[in-house]
Design a protein around this motif. Structure first.
Motif, PDB file in Angstrom:
ATOM      1  N   MET A   1       0.828  -1.207   0.000  1.00  0.00           N
ATOM      2  CA  MET A   1       0.000   0.000   0.000  1.00  0.00           C
ATOM      3  C   MET A   1       0.867   1.264   0.000  1.00  0.00           C
ATOM      4  O   MET A   1       0.560   2.230  -0.711  1.00  0.00           O
TER       5      MET A   1
ATOM      6  N   SER B   1       2.282   1.609  -3.517  1.00  0.00           N
ATOM      7  CA  SER B   1       1.304   2.024  -4.517  1.00  0.00           C
ATOM      8  C   SER B   1       0.816   3.456  -4.314  1.00  0.00           C
ATOM      9  O   SER B   1       0.280   4.054  -5.232  1.00  0.00           O
ATOM     10  N   HIS B   2       1.027   4.007  -3.119  1.00  0.00           N
ATOM     11  CA  HIS B   2       0.608   5.384  -2.851  1.00  0.00           C
ATOM     12  C   HIS B   2       1.794   6.347  -2.797  1.00  0.00           C
ATOM     13  O   HIS B   2       1.669   7.459  -2.296  1.00  0.00           O
TER      14      HIS B   2
END
Length: 99
Positions: A54, A57-58
């Protein structure tokens, strides 16, 4: 700084698993071990990997320690998996000895 602290935590856990694996291998007994406990540790590593994914991906903090963390999470998961297999082997050996 948070990646460094996470890496130190995972490294400390990672140093413990080979000791546990050796004990499981040599003792040839599952007494004093808990598959339930090891399963939840394994799941915890899954959550840690999901967190890393996460962050990745951010566009989170992607330094060297972030990338090294992937290795340690997978290493620890593999070590826990080996210890879980040894638990199953040792449980079978315990049942045979008890008969």
């Amino acid at each position: 700084m948070t990646n460094l602290l996470e890496m130190l935590m995972i490294l400390c856990f990672g140093l413990s698993w080979p000791i546990s694996i050796r004990k499981s291998w040599v003792s040839r007994t599952a007494k004093g071990k808990s598959l339930f406990f090891e399963f939840f540790i394994w799941i915890g590593y899954i959550f840690g990997i999901i967190r890393k994914f996460m962050l990745f991906s951010h566009g989170g903090e992607l330094d060297f320690l972030f990338h090294l963390g992937w290795f340690f999470y997978f290493f620890n998961m593999a070590a826990v998996s080996i210890d879980m297999v040894l638990y199953l082997r040792n449980s079978r050996l315990d049942r045979r000895r008890d008969k």
